[in-house]
Scaffold this active site. Structure first.
Site: not given
Lengths: 496, 98
Positions: A79, A154, A178
């Site tokens: 990420k 997210s 997330s």
């Protein structure tokens, strides 16, 4: 080569028996990203050269007959909130567009130490603030099961990359859901470890008392393999630890006592989602585990506590982004600042105004309000007290049971734009995931079925959430592996 | 409901400039979130006694307060990020410049 990836253990076996080389797997991954990712948007940056260099090193080690680490040669995505030295780390924000990471996050260094093949950096909501990936300053991520729908957030890029077979595993970060919520929306496995179980060194901070790094994979066993690689104390993160001061719990499947918190099955949950989760509970009952209803009486305050404390921490953490030492700098003076502030302060305002999107601004201002004189006791300090109550609810429940089973999210993935201009509508997507962050306990989301939704008649995955005691991830894996042996959901792949 | 003045004050404290439209939009959005989170007032807690900043069971970590340098490679990478520099020094606008 394969259209869908094998598991981590299968890759290790395939490399060992020379069924394929690491370079072949890596080239295959990069080809898939090149041909498929335009339609998904999972990656912000691909690290082709480094990936092939690692692959060639792994192939040399195999040729020399060396023993390989469990993640050697496994293609993994990271990420974009997590630093990989010499590569961009934008956190999905324009303010970090020119930034290149100066060092590796500890979790990344530990993957590299095992010779994992790092493929690239994945798209996410801006500074991990969002539940749909729609706040990314760069591009949306499309859900591989229905490209008109969000992947969740997210860590939407990491979830979609695993779901669409654009990597075998991915790292994400989870502050209020997330990792688990996008894992549920994309039909993959996502682990939010215990707070502190994985070092946060090199993770771009959002809310420091909640943030934790964890893996996305296709199976609970793979999640365990990645977790084992990245976990553990790190001198560079004083909040990291291995929980050795806590008594370890039995994780023998038959001995596990399962709790169903009644507050998670009240109003607001999609009936089809609830049906999938109820079916999963029946499967678990079949393992011979004891299953009983439990109560977490302060559950309905979890989201409110989170949306007070998280913005407070955000407002403090994001004060560092001013474009003075790195990042976007004096790039945009469309909004001239005509007041008495000094030239330097005008630079701060100009850089932050040009660099931060609306959701980030909202949360900074919300936190600034909740921390300001006259309001701090009403909001910040009171939320800390209620947070402690929620933690005590879990302590009480874990005296009677070992694992709590709930839905991951109240609904399946929604269409782009569905939450409109109402941030609160998006925040409600975190209602079942935030409590684990509020209390700091570990939680795992895994696929437990599908629901069909118009207008595309798409099959959308449903996530099942397990929560356990602090540092008792083993109980989550034990139940997860057993659940996957009894069902086929985790083996389903979207048509990409 | 937050007033326009309150939103502008928050923006000043946050070092963010807002357009006219944004002031109105944020006033309504922030107010609706504040109204929602206000439900924590329903819980009967002794705020000062029960507020705990650290919810984990982790222990204090102590070490000597000694300076440890980063590698030369890391130092170079950090210096190269400086938007304005003079040699290896970071350059900014003056604090007292108007």
């Amino acid at each position: 080569m394969m259209n869908t990836f094998p598991t981590i253990a299968e890759i290790a076996a395939g490399l060992h028996t020379k069924q394929y080389s690491c370079t072949e797997i890596t080239r295959h991954s990069l080809d898939r990203i090149r041909s498929q990712d335009a339609a998904i948007g999972a990656y912000l940056h691909v690290m082709e050269e480094d990936a092939l260099a690692t692959a060639s090193r792994v192939d040399d080690a195999i040729a020399r007959g060396e023993d390989l680490a469990p993640l050697a040669g496994v293609p993994i995505a990271v990420k974009d909130t997590i630093l990989v030295a010499d590569h961009p780390a934008t956190a999905g924000s324009k303010i970090l567009e020119p930034y290149v990471a100066a060092y590796d996050a500890t979790a990344v260094a530990r993957l590299k130490a095992q010779d994992a093949v790092l493929l690239g950096k994945t798209n996410c909501d801006e500074f991990a603030m969002g539940s749909s990936n729609e706040t990314s300053a760069y591009k949306p991520v499309h859900n591989p099961w229905d490209r008109d729908r969000v992947p969740g957030g997210s860590s939407g890029g990491s979830a979609a990359a695993v779901a669409a077979d654009l990597c075998v595993a991915a790292l994400g970060s989870d502050t209020g859901g997330s990792i688990r919520q996008p894992a549920g929306f994309c039909g993959v496995v996502g682990l939010k470890p215990t707070y502190g179980a994985v070092s946060r060194y090199g993770l771009i901070a959002m809310a420091s008392s909640f943030d934790v790094i964890g893996p996305f994979t296709r199976s609970a066993a793979d999640a365990r393999t990645v977790f084992e690689a990245i976990r553990g104390r790190d001198p560079r993160d004083a909040t990291s630890g291995d929980g050795r001061n806590l008594k370890s719990q039995a994780s023998n499947l038959k001995d596990l006592r399962i709790g169903i918190p009644k507050e998670y099955f009240g109003g607001g949950i999609d009936p089809d989602v609830e049906a999938c989760v109820r079916n999963a509970i029946r499967v678990i009952e079949g393992f011979g585990c004891s299953v009983r209803e439990v109560s977490l009486p302060n559950t309905s305050y979890g989201l409110a506590v989170y949306y007070v404390l998280m913005p407070c921490e955000v407002s403090a953490n994001l004060a560092r982004f001013d474009g003075i030492r790195y990042g976007l700098s004096e790039a945009d003076s469309r909004q001239p600042i005509a007041d008495s502030r000094s030239a330097l302060e005008k630079v701060y305002v100009s850089n932050r105004t040009a660099g931060f999107g609306p959701e980030v601004r909202r949360r900074i201002m919300l936190g600034t309000y909740a921390l300001s004189k006259g309001y701090a006791d009403q909001y910040y300090t009171r939320a800390l007290a209620v947070r402690n109550r929620i933690k005590r609810d879990f302590e009480a429940a874990f005296r009677d049971v070992d694992v709590l089973v709930t839905p991951t999210s109240p609904t399946p993935a929604w269409p782009f734009g569905a939450t409109g201009d109402d941030p609160l509508a998006m925040y409600l997507a975190d209602v079942f995931t935030v409590s684990a962050n509020v209390a700091g306990i570990p939680a795992l989301s895994l696929p437990c079925g599908f629901v069909e939704r118009p207008p595309n008649h798409s099959r959308l995955p449903v996530g099942l959430q397990f929560m356990s005691r602090w540092f008792d991830e083993d109980a989550l894996f034990a139940l997860g592996v057993a659940y996957e042996q009894a069902t086929e959901w985790h083996g389903e792949h979207p048509v990409v | 409901m937050l007033s326009r003045e309150e939103v502008l004050h928050l923006a000043t404290l946050s070092r963010i400039a807002l357009s006219d439209d944004e002031v109105d939009r944020f006033a309504s959005q922030l107010s609706s979130v504040l109204e929602y989170v206000g439900k924590i007032r329903e819980v009967d807690v002794d705020v000062q006694r029960e507020a705990v900043a650290n919810i984990t069971m982790l222990e204090n970590v102590m070490r000597e307060d000694e300076i440890r340098a980063c590698t030369e490679e890391e130092r170079q990478r950090i210096v190269q990020q400086f938007p304005m520099r003079e040699g290896d020094l970071l350059k900014t606008r003056g604090v007292f410049d108007a």
